[in-house]
Write an enzyme that holds these catalytic residues in place. Structure first.
Site, mmCIF file in Angstrom:
data_model
loop_
_atom_site.group_PDB
_atom_site.id
_atom_site.type_symbol
_atom_site.label_atom_id
_atom_site.label_comp_id
_atom_site.label_asym_id
_atom_site.label_seq_id
_atom_site.Cartn_x
_atom_site.Cartn_y
_atom_site.Cartn_z
ATOM 1 N N THR A 104 0.661 -1.260 -0.132
ATOM 2 C CA THR A 104 -0.087 -0.023 0.040
ATOM 3 C C THR A 104 0.951 1.237 -0.028
ATOM 4 O O THR A 104 1.649 1.400 0.808
ATOM 5 C CB THR A 104 -0.941 0.019 1.130
ATOM 6 O OG1 THR A 104 -1.646 -1.253 1.324
ATOM 7 C CG2 THR A 104 -1.764 0.928 1.356
ATOM 8 N N PHE B 18 -6.196 -6.852 -0.787
ATOM 9 C CA PHE B 18 -7.223 -6.430 0.146
ATOM 10 C C PHE B 18 -7.317 -7.629 1.121
ATOM 11 O O PHE B 18 -8.379 -8.254 1.400
ATOM 12 C CB PHE B 18 -8.285 -6.361 -0.915
ATOM 13 C CG PHE B 18 -8.119 -5.349 -1.911
ATOM 14 C CD1 PHE B 18 -8.198 -4.184 -1.733
ATOM 15 C CD2 PHE B 18 -8.076 -5.926 -3.369
ATOM 16 C CE1 PHE B 18 -8.178 -3.087 -2.815
ATOM 17 C CE2 PHE B 18 -7.806 -5.078 -4.222
ATOM 18 C CZ PHE B 18 -7.922 -3.636 -4.157
ATOM 19 N N LEU B 19 -6.240 -7.853 1.663
ATOM 20 C CA LEU B 19 -6.369 -8.931 2.715
ATOM 21 C C LEU B 19 -6.779 -8.527 4.045
ATOM 22 O O LEU B 19 -6.694 -7.480 4.594
ATOM 23 C CB LEU B 19 -4.660 -9.628 3.044
ATOM 24 C CG LEU B 19 -4.141 -10.197 1.941
ATOM 25 C CD1 LEU B 19 -2.912 -11.004 2.353
ATOM 26 C CD2 LEU B 19 -5.072 -10.828 0.917
ATOM 27 N N GLU C 201 -6.565 -9.744 8.089
ATOM 28 C CA GLU C 201 -6.092 -10.731 8.924
ATOM 29 C C GLU C 201 -7.162 -11.465 9.712
ATOM 30 O O GLU C 201 -8.180 -10.983 10.085
ATOM 31 C CB GLU C 201 -5.076 -9.885 9.910
ATOM 32 C CG GLU C 201 -3.870 -9.263 9.359
ATOM 33 C CD GLU C 201 -3.019 -8.720 10.580
ATOM 34 O OE1 GLU C 201 -3.035 -9.240 11.536
ATOM 35 O OE2 GLU C 201 -2.359 -7.542 10.035
ATOM 36 N N GLY D 135 -7.379 -0.693 14.426
ATOM 37 C CA GLY D 135 -5.863 -0.385 14.704
ATOM 38 C C GLY D 135 -5.431 -1.488 13.892
ATOM 39 O O GLY D 135 -5.796 -1.721 12.521
ATOM 40 N N CYS E 252 -2.830 -1.480 8.944
ATOM 41 C CA CYS E 252 -2.986 -0.819 7.773
ATOM 42 C C CYS E 252 -3.906 0.393 7.930
ATOM 43 O O CYS E 252 -3.354 1.536 7.626
ATOM 44 C CB CYS E 252 -3.850 -1.785 7.148
ATOM 45 S SG CYS E 252 -2.842 -3.169 6.380
ATOM 46 N N LYS F 213 -2.162 3.950 9.663
ATOM 47 C CA LYS F 213 -1.077 4.488 8.881
ATOM 48 C C LYS F 213 -1.336 4.919 7.439
ATOM 49 O O LYS F 213 -1.144 5.842 7.024
ATOM 50 C CB LYS F 213 0.135 3.713 8.825
ATOM 51 C CG LYS F 213 0.186 2.366 8.316
ATOM 52 C CD LYS F 213 0.577 2.281 7.024
ATOM 53 C CE LYS F 213 0.548 0.989 6.474
ATOM 54 N NZ LYS F 213 1.263 0.910 5.122
ATOM 55 N N LYS G 174 -7.449 -7.286 16.607
ATOM 56 C CA LYS G 174 -8.571 -8.010 16.367
ATOM 57 C C LYS G 174 -8.252 -9.645 16.663
ATOM 58 O O LYS G 174 -7.186 -9.903 16.930
ATOM 59 C CB LYS G 174 -8.908 -7.919 14.889
ATOM 60 C CG LYS G 174 -8.009 -8.393 13.867
ATOM 61 C CD LYS G 174 -8.278 -8.232 12.650
ATOM 62 C CE LYS G 174 -9.424 -9.037 11.881
ATOM 63 N NZ LYS G 174 -9.685 -8.926 10.460
#
Length: 475
Positions: free
Chosen positions: A147, A178-179, A181, A292, A295, A298, A365
């Site tokens: 990104t 577009f992952l 987690e 959070g 990705c 930031k 998460k």
């Protein structure tokens, strides 16, 4: 030949190209074997490609070659071992070997926030592209997946032109990832779309061949994977625009939680009601501790910084408020904790000295061990700073959390964490916490007080078991 833009097609019809290596399918490399690169390398080997993963971290490469995944991602470890055994997958620290192996090289390195501002640090992109380009000996396609700020692909093209032999005709393309987690394996094997930014039919054909395994799997499962073929700038913007939209949606419902707390409303019922509107939808409308991870935080800051550089900063001013709302949720948990513990807040915040607080959750998460910019861990640190004796448990993130915030006390299980606690804070919505028995935990604590910072518990169940309950935006 220049291809028309944009071109969106669920069933691609793209002219076949022969990989420069002469292999029947493009041989693919992934530069950077962190969360992004390791997941893609392993999954593309599962799709039948010959894959080489590259990294400068020798310890990480040794673990991957030994069948050890350096991250927690459901299902990934089994795929790694299977494809190592099949001979389709290997990992290396040798950039010359990587350059010689691949037809399509995916750049998957990190783009963290710069230490001196909000913009993205592109030093890892520059190092990987420059190192690779210097060792190429035949035509290849270098594809950005990281990104990045819009305009990076053009800059990478200049780097390639400067550092690779001109007669090779090395080309550049961009294809954002577009992952999610916790769901990354399925996101690679069964993506909801593929976006490619290309400048030539050859690059388009190579990228299609590099994704053909994804399309073939979709065909066998009677699915379609939309393919969006576009220009560099649009391809770069897709990822940051998507992240900005999701961040905005999360902060919106958290702003509504603040209004609900002031007015006596229930944000969970509010979210349910507006989520039935098909124009809005119910995904990412769960009020709580906020977003959070590596990705969203930031990326929205880097997006603002790049827009400012382009003279379009006013267009993204709202993202500053999105960020502030998100960060405010962490302080809100601290205030709820003080309220439940009967501690008043002064100009420097509440004094929680002499209290023992159990924190359930450290990752940003569930279903990951990632604690980067994790709201849960940030709140645990705030509680500690306020003087509380903080005891943390997380099903997967303990080692990473201990390295990030070593001053906290880490426990081996829920029971040990909550024993003698004056307050319990649920900060990550792991199933273990959602399904915990309030009666059994109540027998272990010193005081039956709980902050449900993810609104993942049943308030009636916990209050019936004698707990004083506080949710986020709930009466």
């Amino acid at each position: 030949m220049t291809i028309p833009y944009p071109n969106t097609q669920p069933v691609p019809a793209i002219a076949a190209v022969t990989p420069p290596s002469g292999a029947s399918r493009p041989r693919v490399t992934f530069l950077g074997t962190g969360y992004l690169g390791a997941t893609y390398a392993i999954c593309y080997a599962e799709l039948g490609y010959e894959v080489l993963g590259f990294d400068v971290d020798a310890d990480k490469i040794a673990k991957l070659n030994a069948g050890e995944v350096p991250i927690h991602e459901p299902g990934l470890d089994e795929l790694l071992r299977r494809n190592l055994a099949a001979g389709r997958l290997r990992f290396s620290t040798d950039i010359a070997e990587t350059a010689d192996f691949g037809d399509v090289h995916f750049i998957c390195v990190g783009t963290p926030q710069r230490a001196d501002g909000m913009g993205a640090d592109l030093s890892y992109v520059e190092a990987s592209v420059t190192g690779l380009a210097q060792h190429l000996t035949r035509k290849a396609l270098i594809v950005g997946k990281s990104t990045v700020p819009v305009g990076t692909a053009e800059w990478v093209e200049q780097l390639v032109g400067k550092h690779s032999p001109a007669d090779l005709g090395v080309e550049v393309a961009w294809s954002p990832e577009f992952l999610q987690e916790g769901f990354a394996v399925d996101d690679v094997l069964r993506p909801n779309r593929i976006v490619v930014g290309v400048k030539s039919e050859w690059a388009n054909g190579m990228l299609y061949a590099a994704h053909k395994g994804v399309f073939d799997l979709a065909a066998t499962e009677d699915r379609e994977v939309p393919l969006v073929v576009t220009d560099f700038a649009t391809a770069e913007l897709v990822k940051v625009a998507a992240n900005a939209f999701l961040a905005t949606k999360i902060s919106f419902i958290n702003a509504m939680a603040e209004v609900c707390e002031a007015s006596g409303g229930d944000v969970t019922q509010l979210a349910k009601a507006i989520g039935y509107d098909p124009r809005i939808g119910n995904r990412f409308l769960q009020a709580g501790l906020g977003f959070g991870g590596a990705c969203l935080p930031k990326d929205i800051r880097a997006f603002q910084a790049r827009a400012q550089e382009l003279g379009a900063g006013e267009a993204l001013r709202f993202l500053h408020e999105v960020d502030l709302i998100n960060l405010r949720r962490r302080t809100r948990v601290l205030n709820l904790a003080a309220d439940l513990l009967g501690r008043r807040s002064g100009p420097a915040g509440p004094d929680l000295s002499g209290t023992r607080v159990a924190v359930l959750g450290a990752t940003f998460k569930p279903n990951t061990d990632d604690v980067r910019d994790a709201p849960a861990l940030a709140v645990a640190a705030l509680l500690h700073k306020a003087g509380a004796d903080v005891h943390v448990y997380d099903p997967e993130g303990m080692e990473n959390a201990r390295r990030a915030v070593p001053e906290l006390t880490y426990e081996p299980d829920i029971s040990t964490a909550v024993t003698d606690a004056d307050l319990v804070c649920v900060l990550t919505e792991w199933a273990d916490f959602r399904n915990a028995d309030p009666g059994l935990l109540g027998d272990l604590v010193a005081g039956r007080r709980i902050v449900d910072a993810r609104n993942c518990l049943d308030p009636a169940l916990w209050t019936q078991a004698g707990w004083e309950y506080r949710g986020m935006g709930r009466p």
